[in-house]
Design a protein around this motif. Structure first.
Motif, PDB file in Angstrom:
ATOM      1  N   ARG A   1      10.429   2.088 -32.376  1.00 32.37           N
ATOM      2  CA  ARG A   1       9.365   1.462 -33.185  1.00 32.37           C
ATOM      3  C   ARG A   1       8.164   1.049 -32.336  1.00 32.37           C
ATOM      4  O   ARG A   1       7.133   0.644 -32.871  1.00 32.37           O
ATOM      5  CB  ARG A   1       9.901   0.198 -33.872  1.00 32.37           C
ATOM      6  CG  ARG A   1      10.901   0.465 -34.968  1.00 32.37           C
ATOM      7  CD  ARG A   1      11.408  -0.840 -35.563  1.00 32.37           C
ATOM      8  NE  ARG A   1      10.329  -1.802 -35.771  1.00 32.37           N
ATOM      9  CZ  ARG A   1      10.507  -3.105 -35.945  1.00 32.37           C
ATOM     10  NH1 ARG A   1      11.724  -3.614 -35.921  1.00 32.37           N
ATOM     11  NH2 ARG A   1       9.483  -3.910 -36.133  1.00 32.37           N
ATOM     12  N   TYR A   2       8.340   1.089 -31.018  1.00 31.24           N
ATOM     13  CA  TYR A   2       7.297   0.558 -30.137  1.00 31.24           C
ATOM     14  C   TYR A   2       6.582   1.676 -29.379  1.00 31.24           C
ATOM     15  O   TYR A   2       6.945   2.848 -29.488  1.00 31.24           O
ATOM     16  CB  TYR A   2       7.927  -0.428 -29.144  1.00 31.24           C
ATOM     17  CG  TYR A   2       8.496  -1.668 -29.797  1.00 31.24           C
ATOM     18  CD1 TYR A   2       7.702  -2.787 -30.013  1.00 31.24           C
ATOM     19  CD2 TYR A   2       9.831  -1.710 -30.204  1.00 31.24           C
ATOM     20  CE1 TYR A   2       8.223  -3.927 -30.619  1.00 31.24           C
ATOM     21  CE2 TYR A   2      10.356  -2.842 -30.798  1.00 31.24           C
ATOM     22  CZ  TYR A   2       9.545  -3.952 -31.008  1.00 31.24           C
ATOM     23  OH  TYR A   2      10.063  -5.064 -31.599  1.00 31.24           O
ATOM     24  N   SER A   3       5.601   1.258 -28.570  1.00 25.92           N
ATOM     25  CA  SER A   3       4.795   2.215 -27.807  1.00 25.92           C
ATOM     26  C   SER A   3       5.576   2.787 -26.614  1.00 25.92           C
ATOM     27  O   SER A   3       6.616   2.245 -26.209  1.00 25.92           O
ATOM     28  CB  SER A   3       3.548   1.511 -27.268  1.00 25.92           C
ATOM     29  OG  SER A   3       3.959   0.546 -26.309  1.00 25.92           O
ATOM     30  N   VAL A   4       5.026   3.847 -26.042  1.00 22.78           N
ATOM     31  CA  VAL A   4       5.577   4.411 -24.805  1.00 22.78           C
ATOM     32  C   VAL A   4       5.494   3.376 -23.679  1.00 22.78           C
ATOM     33  O   VAL A   4       6.384   3.269 -22.836  1.00 22.78           O
ATOM     34  CB  VAL A   4       4.817   5.702 -24.420  1.00 22.78           C
ATOM     35  CG1 VAL A   4       5.230   6.191 -23.036  1.00 22.78           C
ATOM     36  CG2 VAL A   4       5.070   6.784 -25.459  1.00 22.78           C
ATOM     37  N   LYS A   5       4.417   2.589 -23.686  1.00 29.64           N
ATOM     38  CA  LYS A   5       4.264   1.548 -22.670  1.00 29.64           C
ATOM     39  C   LYS A   5       5.421   0.542 -22.759  1.00 29.64           C
ATOM     40  O   LYS A   5       5.986   0.138 -21.745  1.00 29.64           O
ATOM     41  CB  LYS A   5       2.925   0.823 -22.854  1.00 29.64           C
ATOM     42  CG  LYS A   5       2.689  -0.292 -21.849  1.00 29.64           C
ATOM     43  CD  LYS A   5       1.282  -0.874 -21.967  1.00 29.64           C
ATOM     44  CE  LYS A   5       1.091  -1.991 -20.939  1.00 29.64           C
ATOM     45  NZ  LYS A   5      -0.286  -2.519 -20.942  1.00 29.64           N
TER      46      LYS A   5
END
Ligand code: MN3
Length: 247
Positions: free
Chosen positions: A108-112
């Motif tokens: 659900r989150y960014s690659v970062k």
């Protein structure tokens, strides 16, 4: 899951079965949740980088002082800092959410977030699973039996784990994890780990070995297998077993 185990222990003691030191008792330890769904589990991996409980030179001669210093104060510190930024940007509440919860829904989150939540968690675990060199370093007899149950023998476990670490192409980690009442070996690329919902093999990580070149290159250069051989002297089996029994 926990209550199953309690019932199991209640039943076995009611039946007057001697549970201590028997193989059944070891098996009973494994009647626990696999990962992520254990409500009572208190994580000891925090959002911020924690101080090491040993000096940078404590792992000599298997991991050199400069590698420990750069690894902790530059590489790992970098993941922790970038994680703090990602947490702020993506509005994760660090007080009500554990890092394990974020990892378990990392898609659900960014690659970062993926790279730095993984990077931070993996390194915090890695530091805790190290201790100054111990000759003939081994787990307790109980844990050796458990490893033998799932990998035939302690020696065979070490071979299989080392193979996973050697064969991880490029940067990544080798893992001993607990999943579906079994100990399992796997490896992950980059800073991924078995808590992530995107991992091929999911479970609760007990022990992780960093095989990024930054973890060993100054001393070992291209000889990753020699780094792995040396690292066995440093494994903090007390911590690994505590992690196993707390879960
Ligand atoms: Mn590293």
């Amino acid at each position: 899951m926990k209550s199953n185990r309690r019932n199991f222990l209640k039943q076995t003691s009611a039946a007057g079965v001697a549970v201590a030191f028997s193989f059944d008792a070891i098996a009973s330890l494994t009647i626990r949740s696999n990962h992520g769904d254990s409500k009572n589990y208190q994580s000891d991996i925090l959002w911020k980088q924690q101080p090491l409980n040993y000096a940078y030179n404590a792992m000599e001669t298997f991991i050199d002082t400069l590698t420990m210093e750069i690894h902790y104060s530059k590489h790992a510190a970098g993941y922790a800092k970038n994680l703090a930024d990602a947490v702020s940007d993506e509005k994760v509440n660090m007080h009500s959410t554990t890092i394990e919860q974020v990892l378990s829904e990392i898609s659900r989150y960014s690659v970062k977030m993926r790279n730095n939540a993984g990077g931070h968690f993996n390194h915090e675990l890695f530091w805790k699973t190290l201790r100054p060199p111990v000759e003939n370093n081994k787990p307790s007899d109980k844990f050796v039996k458990l490893l033998a149950r799932d990998f035939n023998s302690f020696e065979s476990f070490k071979t299989q784990f080392a193979d996973a670490a050697k064969n991880r192409f490029g940067s990544g980690w080798a893992w001993l994890l607990f999943a579906n009442n079994k100990l399992v070996i796997t490896s992950t690329p980059n800073q991924d780990n078995p808590l992530m919902n995107i991992a091929d093999t999911k479970g609760f990580p007990l022990l992780g070995l960093d095989v990024w070149e930054h973890a060993y290159y100054l001393k070992y250069q291209n000889k990753r297998p020699d780094y792995i051989t040396g690292w066995w002297n440093l494994v903090n089996w007390d911590y690994v077993e505590r992690r196993f029994s707390q879960h």
